[in-house]
Design a protein around this motif. Structure first.
Motif, PDB file in Angstrom:
ATOM      1  N   SER A 210       0.812  -1.216   0.000  1.00 50.62           N
ATOM      2  CA  SER A 210       0.000   0.000   0.000  1.00 50.62           C
ATOM      3  C   SER A 210       0.849   1.271   0.000  1.00 50.62           C
ATOM      4  CB  SER A 210      -0.947   0.008   1.200  1.00 50.62           C
ATOM      5  OG  SER A 210      -0.216  -0.038   2.413  1.00 50.62           O
ATOM      6  N   ASP A 211       2.130   1.165   0.372  1.00 60.42           N
ATOM      7  CA  ASP A 211       3.004   2.331   0.436  1.00 60.42           C
ATOM      8  C   ASP A 211       3.829   2.529  -0.832  1.00 60.42           C
ATOM      9  OD1 ASP A 211       2.183   2.973   3.007  1.00 60.42           O
ATOM     10  OD2 ASP A 211       3.728   1.725   3.947  1.00 60.42           O
ATOM     11  N   LEU A 212       3.654   1.680  -1.836  1.00 60.69           N
ATOM     12  CA  LEU A 212       4.444   1.780  -3.047  1.00 60.69           C
ATOM     13  C   LEU A 212       4.128   3.060  -3.810  1.00 60.69           C
ATOM     14  CD1 LEU A 212       4.173  -1.872  -4.435  1.00 60.69           C
ATOM     15  CD2 LEU A 212       6.057  -0.868  -3.124  1.00 60.69           C
ATOM     16  N   THR A 213       5.128   3.589  -4.516  1.00 60.90           N
ATOM     17  CA  THR A 213       4.914   4.745  -5.373  1.00 60.90           C
ATOM     18  C   THR A 213       4.095   4.330  -6.589  1.00 60.90           C
ATOM     19  OG1 THR A 213       6.906   4.349  -6.699  1.00 60.90           O
ATOM     20  CG2 THR A 213       7.164   5.664  -4.679  1.00 60.90           C
ATOM     21  N   GLY A 214       3.608   5.318  -7.337  1.00 57.35           N
ATOM     22  CA  GLY A 214       2.830   5.018  -8.529  1.00 57.35           C
ATOM     23  C   GLY A 214       3.615   4.192  -9.533  1.00 57.35           C
ATOM     24  N   PHE A 215       4.894   4.535  -9.733  1.00 58.44           N
ATOM     25  CA  PHE A 215       5.702   3.783 -10.691  1.00 58.44           C
ATOM     26  C   PHE A 215       5.912   2.351 -10.211  1.00 58.44           C
ATOM     27  CE2 PHE A 215       9.729   2.181 -12.357  1.00 58.44           C
ATOM     28  CZ  PHE A 215       9.534   2.351 -13.713  1.00 58.44           C
ATOM     29  N   ASP A 216       6.175   2.171  -8.908  1.00 57.11           N
ATOM     30  CA  ASP A 216       6.377   0.827  -8.375  1.00 57.11           C
ATOM     31  C   ASP A 216       5.113  -0.013  -8.496  1.00 57.11           C
ATOM     32  OD1 ASP A 216       9.024   1.160  -7.721  1.00 57.11           O
ATOM     33  OD2 ASP A 216       8.640   1.771  -5.662  1.00 57.11           O
ATOM     34  N   ARG A 217       3.955   0.621  -8.334  1.00 57.89           N
ATOM     35  CA  ARG A 217       2.695  -0.116  -8.485  1.00 57.89           C
ATOM     36  C   ARG A 217       2.559  -0.645  -9.909  1.00 57.89           C
ATOM     37  NH1 ARG A 217      -1.689   3.919  -5.497  1.00 57.89           N
ATOM     38  NH2 ARG A 217      -0.770   3.837  -3.404  1.00 57.89           N
ATOM     39  N   PHE A 218       2.833   0.223 -10.873  1.00 52.66           N
ATOM     40  CA  PHE A 218       2.738  -0.208 -12.264  1.00 52.66           C
ATOM     41  C   PHE A 218       3.772  -1.292 -12.552  1.00 52.66           C
ATOM     42  CE2 PHE A 218       4.423   0.534 -16.671  1.00 52.66           C
ATOM     43  CZ  PHE A 218       3.461  -0.221 -17.296  1.00 52.66           C
ATOM     44  N   GLN A 219       4.996  -1.097 -12.027  1.00 51.78           N
ATOM     45  CA  GLN A 219       6.039  -2.091 -12.245  1.00 51.78           C
ATOM     46  C   GLN A 219       5.633  -3.439 -11.659  1.00 51.78           C
ATOM     47  OE1 GLN A 219       9.814  -0.954 -10.621  1.00 51.78           O
ATOM     48  NE2 GLN A 219      10.892  -2.719 -11.450  1.00 51.78           N
ATOM     49  N   ALA A 220       5.045  -3.428 -10.468  1.00 51.89           N
ATOM     50  CA  ALA A 220       4.599  -4.674  -9.845  1.00 51.89           C
ATOM     51  C   ALA A 220       3.537  -5.357 -10.698  1.00 51.89           C
ATOM     52  CB  ALA A 220       4.064  -4.396  -8.443  1.00 51.89           C
ATOM     53  N   TYR A 221       2.559  -4.570 -11.173  1.00 50.86           N
ATOM     54  CA  TYR A 221       1.504  -5.140 -12.009  1.00 50.86           C
ATOM     55  C   TYR A 221       2.100  -5.714 -13.298  1.00 50.86           C
ATOM     56  CZ  TYR A 221      -2.655  -5.522 -14.928  1.00 50.86           C
ATOM     57  OH  TYR A 221      -3.630  -5.999 -15.764  1.00 50.86           O
ATOM     58  N   PHE A 222       2.993  -4.957 -13.922  1.00 49.52           N
ATOM     59  CA  PHE A 222       3.596  -5.388 -15.186  1.00 49.52           C
ATOM     60  C   PHE A 222       4.399  -6.673 -14.992  1.00 49.52           C
ATOM     61  CE2 PHE A 222       7.187  -5.444 -18.123  1.00 49.52           C
ATOM     62  CZ  PHE A 222       6.576  -5.253 -19.344  1.00 49.52           C
ATOM     63  N   LEU A 223       5.255  -6.716 -13.974  1.00 47.30           N
ATOM     64  CA  LEU A 223       6.122  -7.869 -13.776  1.00 47.30           C
ATOM     65  C   LEU A 223       5.341  -9.107 -13.345  1.00 47.30           C
ATOM     66  CD1 LEU A 223       9.179  -6.149 -12.059  1.00 47.30           C
ATOM     67  CD2 LEU A 223       8.890  -6.762 -14.463  1.00 47.30           C
ATOM     68  N   LEU A 224       4.310  -8.926 -12.536  1.00 52.50           N
ATOM     69  CA  LEU A 224       3.477 -10.067 -12.165  1.00 52.50           C
ATOM     70  C   LEU A 224       2.727 -10.602 -13.383  1.00 52.50           C
ATOM     71  CD1 LEU A 224       2.087  -8.800  -8.747  1.00 52.50           C
ATOM     72  CD2 LEU A 224       3.499 -10.851  -9.080  1.00 52.50           C
ATOM     73  N   GLY A 225       2.243  -9.690 -14.238  1.00 53.14           N
ATOM     74  CA  GLY A 225       1.578 -10.122 -15.462  1.00 53.14           C
ATOM     75  C   GLY A 225       2.506 -10.903 -16.367  1.00 53.14           C
ATOM     76  N   GLU A 226       3.779 -10.465 -16.467  1.00 52.31           N
ATOM     77  CA  GLU A 226       4.754 -11.197 -17.265  1.00 52.31           C
ATOM     78  C   GLU A 226       5.028 -12.573 -16.663  1.00 52.31           C
ATOM     79  OE1 GLU A 226       6.353 -10.110 -20.313  1.00 52.31           O
ATOM     80  OE2 GLU A 226       4.526  -8.917 -20.093  1.00 52.31           O
ATOM     81  N   LEU A 227       5.085 -12.647 -15.337  1.00 55.65           N
ATOM     82  CA  LEU A 227       5.297 -13.938 -14.684  1.00 55.65           C
ATOM     83  C   LEU A 227       4.161 -14.901 -15.024  1.00 55.65           C
ATOM     84  CD1 LEU A 227       6.883 -15.696 -12.637  1.00 55.65           C
ATOM     85  CD2 LEU A 227       5.505 -14.640 -10.833  1.00 55.65           C
ATOM     86  N   LEU A 228       2.942 -14.394 -15.041  1.00 53.33           N
ATOM     87  CA  LEU A 228       1.785 -15.246 -15.327  1.00 53.33           C
ATOM     88  C   LEU A 228       1.762 -15.727 -16.772  1.00 53.33           C
ATOM     89  CD1 LEU A 228      -0.891 -13.311 -13.270  1.00 53.33           C
ATOM     90  CD2 LEU A 228      -0.146 -15.676 -12.873  1.00 53.33           C
ATOM     91  N   LYS A 229       2.510 -15.064 -17.663  1.00 52.46           N
ATOM     92  CA  LYS A 229       2.578 -15.516 -19.052  1.00 52.46           C
ATOM     93  C   LYS A 229       3.464 -16.741 -19.204  1.00 52.46           C
ATOM     94  CE  LYS A 229       1.711 -10.990 -21.177  1.00 52.46           C
ATOM     95  NZ  LYS A 229       2.265  -9.905 -22.005  1.00 52.46           N
ATOM     96  N   ASN A 230       4.290 -17.026 -18.185  1.00 53.16           N
ATOM     97  CA  ASN A 230       5.140 -18.203 -18.238  1.00 53.16           C
ATOM     98  C   ASN A 230       4.260 -19.440 -18.134  1.00 53.16           C
ATOM     99  OD1 ASN A 230       7.083 -20.227 -17.831  1.00 53.16           O
ATOM    100  ND2 ASN A 230       8.427 -18.839 -16.715  1.00 53.16           N
ATOM    101  N   PRO A 231       4.296 -20.340 -19.129  1.00 57.36           N
ATOM    102  CA  PRO A 231       3.367 -21.481 -19.112  1.00 57.36           C
ATOM    103  C   PRO A 231       3.683 -22.525 -18.059  1.00 57.36           C
ATOM    104  CG  PRO A 231       4.880 -21.672 -20.951  1.00 57.36           C
ATOM    105  CD  PRO A 231       5.122 -20.319 -20.353  1.00 57.36           C
ATOM    106  N   VAL A 232       4.912 -22.551 -17.544  1.00 58.97           N
ATOM    107  CA  VAL A 232       5.268 -23.561 -16.561  1.00 58.97           C
ATOM    108  C   VAL A 232       5.895 -22.879 -15.346  1.00 58.97           C
ATOM    109  CG1 VAL A 232       7.452 -23.988 -17.794  1.00 58.97           C
ATOM    110  CG2 VAL A 232       6.629 -25.657 -16.127  1.00 58.97           C
TER     111      VAL A 232
END
Length: 325
Positions: A210-232
């Motif tokens: 909840s204390d993350l900056t706006g850029f860190d929030r977007f980075q977290a969303y982006f990187l988690l989304g990329e992780l979920l694209k990994n099929p295994v």
């Protein structure tokens, strides 16, 4: 990060403004260069993380940018070209319900997969259904990828039917998400610790999500989304990633979204600073099963806009490029 942002702030105000597509591509390249700063994509070695950020920030100023992804402000885009309903705080809670429901759906069905060896490749095949907004013309692409697990060999991927080679990483280099099983197993499955780990490249951060900056929030969303694209992924990591996404402030639901099979689902998107127009994950509105991805792109000329719906239809572990499971 502050030094790199200063480069952008100091950009000559009298210079001609970037076009929308150029600005979108620049922002996407900036983030991706940060994530993949240690990847070697051609002769020579990629610069360090901070220097890479400086180089890309300078490239933004010079408008010498490439790429295809689209980034915009806070509003998404609906299927009919209008602006969809943005979520109120009440609906934001619905995003957590969907994502936590997706985590529960995965846990009920997942099993520990066979771990790929470092010398193997991860094969995946996805279907992309692309619709040109103005004409309604639809094209379907079948893209296949062969990703070197330890990034020591050339990988082959396709983008809208075009083949592209990824050069091996240099010594100590890597990619996000990691493909080596030993690195994936090290990622924490506690949702808040997972967010911290991906933002610090394996370290830890005392801040709460909840204390993350706006850029860190977007980075977290982006990187988690990329992780979920990994099929295994190791058992438990995919549901943990869904639960981690549920913690990120700014994640909203978008109702009435169609997936690539024509099913009506609910979209989950990040809608604050750095958000990408029309880019979200699609889930079944009842079971919360993950259905696929939605994205948008603009043609190189900037004159055409496309809606992309995609989903993975096959994956496996193989010993060489172009081999199929």
């Amino acid at each position: 990060m502050n030094d790199e942002l200063e480069l952008l702030r100091e950009w000559d105000a009298d210079a001609a403004p970037l076009t929308g597509p150029a600005r979108d591509r620049a922002r996407h390249r900036l983030l991706n260069t940060m994530v993949h700063a240690d990847r070697r994509t051609g002769p020579g070695t990629a610069p360090g993380r901070r220097r890479a950020l400086r180089l890309v920030a300078a490239a933004v100023v010079a408008t010498a940018v490439t790429g295809t992804a689209v980034l915009i402000g806070t509003d998404g885009s609906g299927e009919g070209g209008g602006t969809p309903r943005t979520s109120t705080p009440r609906v934001e809670n619905a995003a957590a319900t969907v994502l936590n429901g997706a985590a529960a759906w995965e846990r009920q069905r997942e099993k520990e997969p066979v771990a790929p060896r470092d010398d193997q490749f991860i094969y995946s095949k996805r279907i992309i259904k692309e619709t040109e907004r103005k004409t309604g013309e639809v094209k379907t692409y079948t893209d296949e990828m062969w990703d070197s697990v330890d990034v020591s060999k050339r990988s082959l991927s396709m983008e809208l039917g075009r083949e592209m080679w990824e050069e091996p990483a240099g010594k100590g280099g890597g990619v996000w998400p990691p493909r080596k099983w030993s690195e994936l197993k090290k990622l924490p499955q506690d949702p808040e610790k997972l967010v911290s780990a991906i933002l610090t490249l394996g370290g830890s951060d005392d801040r709460s999500v909840s204390d993350l900056t706006g850029f860190d929030r977007f980075q977290a969303y982006f990187l988690l989304g990329e992780l979920l694209k990994n099929p295994v992924l190791p058992q438990g990591l995919r549901p943990a990633a869904y639960e981690a996404l549920a913690l990120v402030p700014g994640v909203r639901t978008i109702p009435g979204v169609k997936d690539s099979a024509g099913r009506t689902g609910v979209g989950v998107a990040y809608t604050e600073q750095g958000s990408r127009e029309g880019a979200y994950l699609i889930f079944d509105p009842v079971s919360y099963e993950f259905l696929g991805f939605r994205d948008e792109r603009i043609s190189a000329s900037g004159k055409k806009k496309y809606i992309q719906l995609s989903h993975v239809v096959d994956w496996g572990i193989v010993d060489r490029v172009r081999q199929r499971p």
